[in-house]
Design a protein around this motif. Structure first.
Motif, PDB file in Angstrom:
ATOM      1  N   ILE A  34       0.897  -1.155   0.000  1.00 20.08           N
ATOM      2  CA  ILE A  34       0.000   0.000   0.000  1.00 20.08           C
ATOM      3  C   ILE A  34       0.932   1.200   0.000  1.00 20.08           C
ATOM      4  CG2 ILE A  34      -1.768   1.276   1.273  1.00 20.08           C
ATOM      5  CD1 ILE A  34      -2.645  -1.460   2.441  1.00 20.08           C
ATOM      6  N   TRP A  35       1.022   1.875  -1.139  1.00 17.00           N
ATOM      7  CA  TRP A  35       2.049   2.906  -1.312  1.00 17.00           C
ATOM      8  C   TRP A  35       1.703   3.759  -2.521  1.00 17.00           C
ATOM      9  CZ3 TRP A  35       5.341   5.349   1.423  1.00 17.00           C
ATOM     10  CH2 TRP A  35       6.471   5.961   0.892  1.00 17.00           C
ATOM     11  N   SER A  36       2.104   5.014  -2.470  1.00 19.77           N
ATOM     12  CA  SER A  36       1.844   5.951  -3.557  1.00 19.77           C
ATOM     13  C   SER A  36       2.999   6.942  -3.602  1.00 19.77           C
ATOM     14  CB  SER A  36       0.520   6.677  -3.291  1.00 19.77           C
ATOM     15  OG  SER A  36       0.256   7.622  -4.277  1.00 19.77           O
ATOM     16  N   LYS A  37       3.726   6.966  -4.727  1.00 12.68           N
ATOM     17  CA  LYS A  37       4.912   7.814  -4.814  1.00 12.68           C
ATOM     18  C   LYS A  37       5.034   8.397  -6.216  1.00 12.68           C
ATOM     19  CE  LYS A  37       9.892   7.734  -3.931  1.00 12.68           C
ATOM     20  NZ  LYS A  37      11.021   6.952  -3.390  1.00 12.68           N
ATOM     21  N   PRO A  38       5.316   9.713  -6.306  1.00 14.34           N
ATOM     22  CA  PRO A  38       5.507  10.311  -7.626  1.00 14.34           C
ATOM     23  C   PRO A  38       6.692   9.670  -8.350  1.00 14.34           C
ATOM     24  CG  PRO A  38       5.359  11.998  -5.902  1.00 14.34           C
ATOM     25  CD  PRO A  38       5.471  10.679  -5.219  1.00 14.34           C
ATOM     26  N   PRO A  39       6.693   9.605  -9.679  1.00 10.93           N
ATOM     27  CA  PRO A  39       5.674  10.222 -10.528  1.00 10.93           C
ATOM     28  C   PRO A  39       4.456   9.342 -10.794  1.00 10.93           C
ATOM     29  CG  PRO A  39       7.443   9.391 -11.898  1.00 10.93           C
ATOM     30  CD  PRO A  39       7.854   9.126 -10.466  1.00 10.93           C
ATOM     31  N   ASN A  40       4.573   8.001 -10.667  1.00 11.28           N
ATOM     32  CA  ASN A  40       3.418   7.189 -11.067  1.00 11.28           C
ATOM     33  C   ASN A  40       3.273   5.875 -10.306  1.00 11.28           C
ATOM     34  OD1 ASN A  40       5.516   5.762 -12.165  1.00 11.28           O
ATOM     35  ND2 ASN A  40       5.035   6.264 -14.290  1.00 11.28           N
ATOM     36  N   THR A  41       3.868   5.739  -9.126  1.00 13.94           N
ATOM     37  CA  THR A  41       3.698   4.512  -8.349  1.00 13.94           C
ATOM     38  C   THR A  41       2.400   4.586  -7.552  1.00 13.94           C
ATOM     39  OG1 THR A  41       6.073   4.166  -8.146  1.00 13.94           O
ATOM     40  CG2 THR A  41       4.674   3.047  -6.546  1.00 13.94           C
ATOM     41  N   GLN A  42       1.495   3.659  -7.823  1.00  9.33           N
ATOM     42  CA  GLN A  42       0.235   3.546  -7.088  1.00  9.33           C
ATOM     43  C   GLN A  42       0.019   2.066  -6.798  1.00  9.33           C
ATOM     44  OE1 GLN A  42      -1.661   5.983  -6.014  1.00  9.33           O
ATOM     45  NE2 GLN A  42      -1.069   7.733  -7.258  1.00  9.33           N
ATOM     46  N   SER A  43       0.106   1.671  -5.537  1.00  9.48           N
ATOM     47  CA  SER A  43      -0.077   0.268  -5.177  1.00  9.48           C
ATOM     48  C   SER A  43      -1.077   0.162  -4.034  1.00  9.48           C
ATOM     49  CB  SER A  43       1.266  -0.347  -4.761  1.00  9.48           C
ATOM     50  OG  SER A  43       1.104  -1.720  -4.469  1.00  9.48           O
ATOM     51  N   PHE A  44      -2.074  -0.679  -4.231  1.00 14.72           N
ATOM     52  CA  PHE A  44      -3.079  -0.930  -3.191  1.00 14.72           C
ATOM     53  C   PHE A  44      -3.448  -2.412  -3.272  1.00 14.72           C
ATOM     54  CE2 PHE A  44      -7.179  -0.489  -0.988  1.00 14.72           C
ATOM     55  CZ  PHE A  44      -6.822   0.355   0.043  1.00 14.72           C
ATOM     56  N   THR A  45      -2.435  -3.265  -3.088  1.00  6.68           N
ATOM     57  CA  THR A  45      -2.589  -4.702  -3.331  1.00  6.68           C
ATOM     58  C   THR A  45      -2.460  -5.558  -2.080  1.00  6.68           C
ATOM     59  OG1 THR A  45      -0.222  -4.828  -3.860  1.00  6.68           O
ATOM     60  CG2 THR A  45      -1.745  -4.499  -5.710  1.00  6.68           C
ATOM     61  N   ALA A  46      -2.180  -4.961  -0.935  1.00  4.44           N
ATOM     62  CA  ALA A  46      -1.986  -5.735   0.295  1.00  4.44           C
ATOM     63  C   ALA A  46      -3.323  -6.201   0.867  1.00  4.44           C
ATOM     64  CB  ALA A  46      -1.255  -4.888   1.332  1.00  4.44           C
TER      65      ALA A  46
END
Length: 200
Positions: A34-46
């Motif tokens: 669960i992580w979100s970082k510029p420029p385009n990392t979006q993870s919501f898989t946990a």
């Protein structure tokens, strides 16, 4: 109290769906986060085990948990997720995360992007009891709980000011961002008052 649900997992909800066992596990497979970082990392898989609650009714949530944190960024703990009417998500997670060679207390708040703060685990081990609490000034505070003492870790000022929330999840999560095997987080640690969610 609403039913417990689980996402990003093939496991069922522990217990009968409304009451959790005193101790249970939550397993995360590799490449979950669960992580979100510029420029385009979006993870919501946990995997997240949660209850839906009205945001404005939330008072506090507490959990005791631990794991054999083996690989970099192994993590788990409490999470509060806001699903907004426009489809966006904002969230706060607080737990233990393995980084810089040892477990740390970790707190992350995601508005547009994630930020991240770390503290050493006072015991030096891989277990803790954490609490998220709504305080009188409408801030969300994250506390480390040791016996009767609560030590403040972080204040999140904006979460209860959100106006376009469609659904609010309060629960626990586990993640293994790396590619090596699974991580199994044990919740409850044999204590009875550990998985508390209070609402008005």
């Amino acid at each position: 109290m609403s039913q417990f649900n689980i996402v990003n997992s093939k496991e069922g909800v522990p217990g009968d769906g409304t009451t959790l066992p005193v101790e249970f596990t939550l397993q995360a497979h590799p490449s979950t986060d669960i992580w979100s970082k510029p420029p385009n990392t979006q993870s919501f898989t946990a995997p997240i085990l949660y209850q839906s609650v009205p945001l404005q009714s939330f008072k506090r949530a507490r959990v005791a948990f631990g794991a054999q944190w083996k690989h970099k960024y192994d993590q788990g703990g409490l999470i509060l997720v806001l699903h907004n009417k426009d489809g966006s998500q904002k969230w706060v997670k607080a737990g233990i995360e393995l980084t810089h060679g040892k477990p740390h207390l970790s707190a992350v708040a995601k508005d547009n992007w994630s930020d991240w703060s770390l503290l050493p685990v006072p015991s030096g081990g891989g277990a803790a009891t954490l609490e998220m609490a709504r305080e009188a000034d409408d801030s969300l505070w994250i506390y480390l709980v040791e016996g009767v003492q609560k030590s403040p870790i972080r204040e999140v000022t904006w979460i209860f000011q959100e106006e376009n929330v469609k659904e609010c999840w309060v629960g626990v999560y586990a993640a293994r961002p790396g590619t090596e095997g699974d991580v199994q987080m044990i919740l409850g640690q044999g204590k009875v008052i550990t998985r508390t969610v209070e609402i008005n």
